[in-house]
Motif scaffolding. Sequence first.
Motif, PDB file in Angstrom:
ATOM      1  N   HIS A  61      12.497   0.083  -1.457  1.00  0.00           N
ATOM      2  CA  HIS A  61      12.688   0.069  -0.004  1.00  0.00           C
ATOM      3  C   HIS A  61      14.116  -0.263   0.402  1.00  0.00           C
ATOM      4  O   HIS A  61      14.844  -0.943  -0.317  1.00  0.00           O
ATOM      5  CB  HIS A  61      11.745  -0.949   0.637  1.00  0.00           C
ATOM      6  CG  HIS A  61      10.345  -0.461   0.801  1.00  0.00           C
ATOM      7  ND1 HIS A  61       9.998   0.505   1.714  1.00  0.00           N
ATOM      8  CD2 HIS A  61       9.204  -0.796   0.155  1.00  0.00           C
ATOM      9  CE1 HIS A  61       8.696   0.734   1.638  1.00  0.00           C
ATOM     10  NE2 HIS A  61       8.191  -0.034   0.701  1.00  0.00           N
ATOM     11  N   ASN A  62      14.484   0.230   1.597  1.00  0.00           N
ATOM     12  CA  ASN A  62      15.720  -0.208   2.226  1.00  0.00           C
ATOM     13  C   ASN A  62      15.377  -1.139   3.395  1.00  0.00           C
ATOM     14  O   ASN A  62      14.210  -1.479   3.602  1.00  0.00           O
ATOM     15  CB  ASN A  62      16.575   0.992   2.674  1.00  0.00           C
ATOM     16  CG  ASN A  62      15.885   1.855   3.740  1.00  0.00           C
ATOM     17  OD1 ASN A  62      15.138   1.369   4.588  1.00  0.00           O
ATOM     18  ND2 ASN A  62      16.138   3.161   3.690  1.00  0.00           N
ATOM     19  N   HIS A  63      16.362  -1.537   4.156  1.00  0.00           N
ATOM     20  CA  HIS A  63      16.154  -2.541   5.201  1.00  0.00           C
ATOM     21  C   HIS A  63      15.139  -2.098   6.249  1.00  0.00           C
ATOM     22  O   HIS A  63      14.465  -2.939   6.858  1.00  0.00           O
ATOM     23  CB  HIS A  63      17.493  -2.848   5.882  1.00  0.00           C
ATOM     24  CG  HIS A  63      17.429  -3.958   6.885  1.00  0.00           C
ATOM     25  ND1 HIS A  63      17.329  -5.284   6.531  1.00  0.00           N
ATOM     26  CD2 HIS A  63      17.441  -3.937   8.260  1.00  0.00           C
ATOM     27  CE1 HIS A  63      17.299  -6.031   7.616  1.00  0.00           C
ATOM     28  NE2 HIS A  63      17.358  -5.245   8.683  1.00  0.00           N
ATOM     29  N   VAL A  64      15.006  -0.793   6.454  1.00  0.00           N
ATOM     30  CA  VAL A  64      14.176  -0.272   7.542  1.00  0.00           C
ATOM     31  C   VAL A  64      12.810   0.208   7.066  1.00  0.00           C
ATOM     32  O   VAL A  64      11.812   0.101   7.785  1.00  0.00           O
ATOM     33  CB  VAL A  64      14.911   0.889   8.253  1.00  0.00           C
ATOM     34  CG1 VAL A  64      14.066   1.475   9.371  1.00  0.00           C
ATOM     35  CG2 VAL A  64      16.256   0.407   8.792  1.00  0.00           C
ATOM     36  N   SER A  65      12.733   0.715   5.849  1.00  0.00           N
ATOM     37  CA  SER A  65      11.559   1.477   5.421  1.00  0.00           C
ATOM     38  C   SER A  65      10.287   0.656   5.245  1.00  0.00           C
ATOM     39  O   SER A  65       9.182   1.196   5.352  1.00  0.00           O
ATOM     40  CB  SER A  65      11.861   2.205   4.110  1.00  0.00           C
ATOM     41  OG  SER A  65      12.162   1.291   3.062  1.00  0.00           O
ATOM     42  N   MET A  66      10.401  -0.640   4.987  1.00  0.00           N
ATOM     43  CA  MET A  66       9.205  -1.443   4.724  1.00  0.00           C
ATOM     44  C   MET A  66       8.216  -1.389   5.889  1.00  0.00           C
ATOM     45  O   MET A  66       7.007  -1.262   5.700  1.00  0.00           O
ATOM     46  CB  MET A  66       9.592  -2.895   4.428  1.00  0.00           C
ATOM     47  CG  MET A  66      10.287  -3.061   3.093  1.00  0.00           C
ATOM     48  SD  MET A  66      10.884  -4.758   2.828  1.00  0.00           S
ATOM     49  CE  MET A  66       9.335  -5.652   2.712  1.00  0.00           C
ATOM     50  N   ASN A  67       8.724  -1.489   7.109  1.00  0.00           N
ATOM     51  CA  ASN A  67       7.842  -1.469   8.275  1.00  0.00           C
ATOM     52  C   ASN A  67       7.255  -0.087   8.528  1.00  0.00           C
ATOM     53  O   ASN A  67       6.125   0.043   8.999  1.00  0.00           O
ATOM     54  CB  ASN A  67       8.598  -1.929   9.519  1.00  0.00           C
ATOM     55  CG  ASN A  67       9.057  -3.375   9.413  1.00  0.00           C
ATOM     56  OD1 ASN A  67       8.433  -4.186   8.742  1.00  0.00           O
ATOM     57  ND2 ASN A  67      10.157  -3.697  10.066  1.00  0.00           N
ATOM     58  N   TRP A  68       8.019   0.958   8.221  1.00  0.00           N
ATOM     59  CA  TRP A  68       7.621   2.311   8.593  1.00  0.00           C
ATOM     60  C   TRP A  68       6.710   2.979   7.576  1.00  0.00           C
ATOM     61  O   TRP A  68       6.092   3.996   7.863  1.00  0.00           O
ATOM     62  CB  TRP A  68       8.864   3.156   8.853  1.00  0.00           C
ATOM     63  CG  TRP A  68       9.426   2.834  10.189  1.00  0.00           C
ATOM     64  CD1 TRP A  68      10.125   1.717  10.542  1.00  0.00           C
ATOM     65  CD2 TRP A  68       9.281   3.594  11.377  1.00  0.00           C
ATOM     66  NE1 TRP A  68      10.430   1.743  11.876  1.00  0.00           N
ATOM     67  CE2 TRP A  68       9.932   2.887  12.416  1.00  0.00           C
ATOM     68  CE3 TRP A  68       8.691   4.828  11.662  1.00  0.00           C
ATOM     69  CZ2 TRP A  68       9.980   3.366  13.722  1.00  0.00           C
ATOM     70  CZ3 TRP A  68       8.743   5.292  12.971  1.00  0.00           C
ATOM     71  CH2 TRP A  68       9.376   4.571  13.985  1.00  0.00           C
ATOM     72  N   VAL A  69       6.597   2.425   6.386  1.00  0.00           N
ATOM     73  CA  VAL A  69       5.725   3.031   5.386  1.00  0.00           C
ATOM     74  C   VAL A  69       4.262   2.665   5.618  1.00  0.00           C
ATOM     75  O   VAL A  69       3.357   3.373   5.166  1.00  0.00           O
ATOM     76  CB  VAL A  69       6.155   2.606   3.961  1.00  0.00           C
ATOM     77  CG1 VAL A  69       5.767   1.154   3.682  1.00  0.00           C
ATOM     78  CG2 VAL A  69       5.583   3.543   2.907  1.00  0.00           C
ATOM     79  N   LEU A  70       4.022   1.572   6.332  1.00  0.00           N
ATOM     80  CA  LEU A  70       2.650   1.119   6.540  1.00  0.00           C
ATOM     81  C   LEU A  70       1.870   2.147   7.358  1.00  0.00           C
ATOM     82  O   LEU A  70       2.331   2.617   8.394  1.00  0.00           O
ATOM     83  CB  LEU A  70       2.636  -0.230   7.247  1.00  0.00           C
ATOM     84  CG  LEU A  70       3.263  -1.381   6.453  1.00  0.00           C
ATOM     85  CD1 LEU A  70       3.289  -2.653   7.297  1.00  0.00           C
ATOM     86  CD2 LEU A  70       2.522  -1.626   5.152  1.00  0.00           C
ATOM     87  N   GLY A  71       0.697   2.477   6.861  1.00  0.00           N
ATOM     88  CA  GLY A  71      -0.130   3.474   7.525  1.00  0.00           C
ATOM     89  C   GLY A  71       0.054   4.881   7.008  1.00  0.00           C
ATOM     90  O   GLY A  71      -0.667   5.793   7.415  1.00  0.00           O
ATOM     91  N   THR A  72       1.002   5.080   6.094  1.00  0.00           N
ATOM     92  CA  THR A  72       1.234   6.433   5.554  1.00  0.00           C
ATOM     93  C   THR A  72       0.282   6.772   4.418  1.00  0.00           C
ATOM     94  O   THR A  72       0.133   7.945   4.055  1.00  0.00           O
ATOM     95  CB  THR A  72       2.672   6.575   5.027  1.00  0.00           C
ATOM     96  OG1 THR A  72       2.867   5.668   3.923  1.00  0.00           O
ATOM     97  CG2 THR A  72       3.696   6.272   6.116  1.00  0.00           C
ATOM     98  N   GLY A  73      -0.335   5.756   3.815  1.00  0.00           N
ATOM     99  CA  GLY A  73      -1.188   6.001   2.667  1.00  0.00           C
ATOM    100  C   GLY A  73      -0.444   6.042   1.353  1.00  0.00           C
ATOM    101  O   GLY A  73      -1.034   6.313   0.300  1.00  0.00           O
ATOM    102  N   ASP A  74       0.859   5.734   1.375  1.00  0.00           N
ATOM    103  CA  ASP A  74       1.669   5.690   0.158  1.00  0.00           C
ATOM    104  C   ASP A  74       1.417   4.348  -0.536  1.00  0.00           C
ATOM    105  O   ASP A  74       1.937   3.311  -0.117  1.00  0.00           O
ATOM    106  CB  ASP A  74       3.148   5.833   0.526  1.00  0.00           C
ATOM    107  CG  ASP A  74       4.072   5.915  -0.676  1.00  0.00           C
ATOM    108  OD1 ASP A  74       3.832   5.189  -1.672  1.00  0.00           O
ATOM    109  OD2 ASP A  74       5.040   6.679  -0.625  1.00  0.00           O
TER     110      ASP A  74
END
Length: 333
Positions: free
Chosen positions: A301-314
Amino acid sequence: MDVIKEFQDTTIEKINMPTLAAFIPVLNEKKAEIDKIERKEFQYGQKNRHYLDVYYPPTTCALSTSNGKLPVLFFIYGGGYNTGSRRLPEPYEMGYRALGSSFAARGFLTVIPDYRLVPEVRFPSASEDLRDALLWVAGHAAEVAGEAKEPESARTELDPGCVFMLAHSAGAAHTLVLHLYPPLRASLAEKAAEVGLRVRGLVLNGSPWYFGVRGEKFTTTGPVKFYFGGEAQQKEREPGALWAALGEEDVRGLPEVLLLQAEREPDWLKVETKEIMNKEIREKLGVVGRELEETYIAAGHNHVSMNWVLGTGDAEGEKWGDDVVEWIKARLV
């Protein structure tokens, strides 16, 4: 996550929009599933940004404290002190919607409050807003849980004595100020007793600790300078300085702490969180017989991606969220 791993730059300003763009199509594909989690808006104060969203866990997966009530997770977003909203404009509106739904689906009554930003306010107004949001939810526990309308949403009363805060970047700084700045710490403690509020844990993700570059010159960005004040004021108000000023009794009364960090943070933040912040918190906790786990590193992850990956099913990308939930669940009483 494969796209995120390909980014060579780790500078927050340069990876912010490309990171969001990478997740938007995936989150839009998952919209119907994400929207199954009920969300309601409440007003917790009188200002234009004194609103919060509550996400209700489904009955089938709702967690429970020892008294049979719902544990509460507050998420405090970042944004460099001058940006951020619980409901982002299109095409980014699914971001925090997905995050709130994701933690609700993991069993928590999840709350995402807005707070006032630069240039509307200066120190410590944003932290005061967080305090007021916490107190409002705790003081309206039965009302908030009872507002759930969907048949599958858990209607069990929330537990104001079992609240956790997950805070990112500037939001983590505001969260630390709330718990470390003496006037705010005192006001929170006094009012919390009236509504039975107890914050049991702080999960701090990519949190600033010290401001500026120390040496011959001291420099900070415009929003930091506007909010926290000039150099002398910043050095008194930054989280690391507030931590250093705590007495032993103050430390004993603090919530438990878990530090998070993306694997691909900018170098300055890597050093600040994993080396300096972890070390200084660990040392002071040790004096009063408390411990701090090693900083959790979110792989890829980078500084931003941790919050945005949630809910993607990854599964790989969302692992950090699962691990945070396990950390919190181990502290439910």
